[in-house]
Write a protein that holds these residues in place. Sequence first.
Motif, PDB file in Angstrom:
ATOM      1  N   LEU A  13     -15.673  86.235 -99.194  1.00 50.10           N
ATOM      2  CA  LEU A  13     -15.494  84.852 -98.766  1.00 50.10           C
ATOM      3  C   LEU A  13     -14.605  84.759 -97.528  1.00 50.10           C
ATOM      4  O   LEU A  13     -14.885  84.007 -96.592  1.00 50.10           O
ATOM      5  CB  LEU A  13     -14.907  84.006 -99.900  1.00 50.10           C
ATOM      6  CG  LEU A  13     -15.846  83.688-101.056  1.00 50.10           C
ATOM      7  CD1 LEU A  13     -15.076  83.007-102.195  1.00 50.10           C
ATOM      8  CD2 LEU A  13     -17.003  82.823-100.595  1.00 50.10           C
ATOM      9  N   PHE A  14     -13.520  85.534 -97.525  1.00 50.15           N
ATOM     10  CA  PHE A  14     -12.643  85.540 -96.353  1.00 50.15           C
ATOM     11  C   PHE A  14     -13.396  86.074 -95.142  1.00 50.15           C
ATOM     12  O   PHE A  14     -13.308  85.515 -94.044  1.00 50.15           O
ATOM     13  CB  PHE A  14     -11.383  86.377 -96.600  1.00 50.15           C
ATOM     14  CG  PHE A  14     -10.467  86.382 -95.412  1.00 50.15           C
ATOM     15  CD1 PHE A  14      -9.540  85.371 -95.258  1.00 50.15           C
ATOM     16  CD2 PHE A  14     -10.549  87.370 -94.445  1.00 50.15           C
ATOM     17  CE1 PHE A  14      -8.697  85.349 -94.149  1.00 50.15           C
ATOM     18  CE2 PHE A  14      -9.725  87.357 -93.337  1.00 50.15           C
ATOM     19  CZ  PHE A  14      -8.799  86.336 -93.190  1.00 50.15           C
ATOM     20  N   ALA A  81     -10.296  93.497 -96.098  1.00 51.42           N
ATOM     21  CA  ALA A  81     -10.496  92.906 -97.428  1.00 51.42           C
ATOM     22  C   ALA A  81     -11.778  93.428 -98.077  1.00 51.42           C
ATOM     23  O   ALA A  81     -11.787  93.775 -99.262  1.00 51.42           O
ATOM     24  CB  ALA A  81     -10.529  91.383 -97.324  1.00 51.42           C
ATOM     25  N   VAL A  82     -12.840  93.510 -97.312  1.00 48.45           N
ATOM     26  CA  VAL A  82     -14.121  93.969 -97.854  1.00 48.45           C
ATOM     27  C   VAL A  82     -14.085  95.461 -98.151  1.00 48.45           C
ATOM     28  O   VAL A  82     -14.524  95.916 -99.216  1.00 48.45           O
ATOM     29  CB  VAL A  82     -15.271  93.610 -96.882  1.00 48.45           C
ATOM     30  CG1 VAL A  82     -16.565  94.269 -97.298  1.00 48.45           C
ATOM     31  CG2 VAL A  82     -15.447  92.104 -96.810  1.00 48.45           C
ATOM     32  N   ALA A 160      -9.604  81.916-101.078  1.00 50.47           N
ATOM     33  CA  ALA A 160     -10.777  82.720-101.450  1.00 50.47           C
ATOM     34  C   ALA A 160     -10.594  83.326-102.822  1.00 50.47           C
ATOM     35  O   ALA A 160     -11.541  83.375-103.637  1.00 50.47           O
ATOM     36  CB  ALA A 160     -11.019  83.806-100.418  1.00 50.47           C
ATOM     37  N   THR A 161      -9.401  83.780-103.146  1.00 51.40           N
ATOM     38  CA  THR A 161      -9.119  84.355-104.467  1.00 51.40           C
ATOM     39  C   THR A 161      -9.243  83.282-105.544  1.00 51.40           C
ATOM     40  O   THR A 161      -9.831  83.531-106.600  1.00 51.40           O
ATOM     41  CB  THR A 161      -7.723  84.992-104.492  1.00 51.40           C
ATOM     42  OG1 THR A 161      -7.675  86.012-103.474  1.00 51.40           O
ATOM     43  CG2 THR A 161      -7.431  85.620-105.834  1.00 51.40           C
ATOM     44  N   ARG A 162      -8.677  82.102-105.297  1.00 51.65           N
ATOM     45  CA  ARG A 162      -8.788  81.023-106.274  1.00 51.65           C
ATOM     46  C   ARG A 162     -10.244  80.593-106.455  1.00 51.65           C
ATOM     47  O   ARG A 162     -10.667  80.252-107.553  1.00 51.65           O
ATOM     48  CB  ARG A 162      -7.929  79.836-105.861  1.00 51.65           C
ATOM     49  CG  ARG A 162      -6.450  80.073-106.073  1.00 51.65           C
ATOM     50  CD  ARG A 162      -5.629  78.794-105.984  1.00 51.65           C
ATOM     51  NE  ARG A 162      -5.899  77.980-104.813  1.00 51.65           N
ATOM     52  CZ  ARG A 162      -5.292  78.106-103.630  1.00 51.65           C
ATOM     53  NH1 ARG A 162      -4.391  79.071-103.466  1.00 51.65           N
ATOM     54  NH2 ARG A 162      -5.573  77.327-102.625  1.00 51.65           N
ATOM     55  N   SER A 163     -11.009  80.616-105.380  1.00 51.39           N
ATOM     56  CA  SER A 163     -12.427  80.243-105.460  1.00 51.39           C
ATOM     57  C   SER A 163     -13.228  81.251-106.259  1.00 51.39           C
ATOM     58  O   SER A 163     -14.234  80.904-106.896  1.00 51.39           O
ATOM     59  CB  SER A 163     -13.031  80.127-104.071  1.00 51.39           C
ATOM     60  OG  SER A 163     -12.389  79.116-103.337  1.00 51.39           O
ATOM     61  N   SER A 164     -12.796  82.505-106.252  1.00 52.31           N
ATOM     62  CA  SER A 164     -13.529  83.539-106.961  1.00 52.31           C
ATOM     63  C   SER A 164     -13.288  83.491-108.473  1.00 52.31           C
ATOM     64  O   SER A 164     -13.953  84.226-109.219  1.00 52.31           O
ATOM     65  CB  SER A 164     -13.153  84.917-106.416  1.00 52.31           C
ATOM     66  OG  SER A 164     -11.819  85.227-106.710  1.00 52.31           O
ATOM     67  N   THR A 165     -12.405  82.634-108.936  1.00 51.12           N
ATOM     68  CA  THR A 165     -12.157  82.530-110.372  1.00 51.12           C
ATOM     69  C   THR A 165     -13.355  81.935-111.113  1.00 51.12           C
ATOM     70  O   THR A 165     -13.412  82.018-112.337  1.00 51.12           O
ATOM     71  CB  THR A 165     -10.909  81.675-110.683  1.00 51.12           C
ATOM     72  OG1 THR A 165     -11.109  80.366-110.137  1.00 51.12           O
ATOM     73  CG2 THR A 165      -9.659  82.312-110.096  1.00 51.12           C
TER      74      THR A 165
END
Length: 168
Positions: A13-14, A81-82, A160-165
């Motif tokens: 996402l990032f 990140a990827v 992005a981390t919160r969205s991946s929850t």
Amino acid sequence: MLAFDKTGLSGSLFYLAAYGFTTIGAFAVVTLVRDQAGEATHLSQWAGLARRSPLLAAVFSLFLLAFAGIPATSGFIGKYAVFSAAVGHGGTWLAIVGVVSSAIAAFFYVRVIVLMYFSEPDGDSTVVAAPSAFTTVAIGVGALMTIVLGILPGPVLDLATRSSTFLP
């Protein structure tokens, strides 16, 4: 796809956000370099752009360096990140292929930068069009986000981390 979990998704996402801003800005720059037929389509038409329009050449160089994944740009953080998500899930070989591919691609990006700054133009056939307000905003936001996400990526990485929850 290898790291299909919160880490992999947040990194992806990032990456998409960072490269989205950079790509829109880069394409906005490309629309401004023109010849009699329209947009400049041959690489030689970019020769000497830094003399005709130093600011435009600098911004385009920033975008190209971000595509190459140079540190202090959003491209570096996105690739990190990827690739780190891939390594964390046993895809070290895939990350190595990605890093090598990025290094090879960097050669082509730097080639354009060298052409803009250190080559003489073939003639005066290429001009820089006056940007519209929309194009100026696209280039400005793209450049700003390329720098901000490269230096201060934390808030967008957290988002992005919160969205991946929402991953099952």
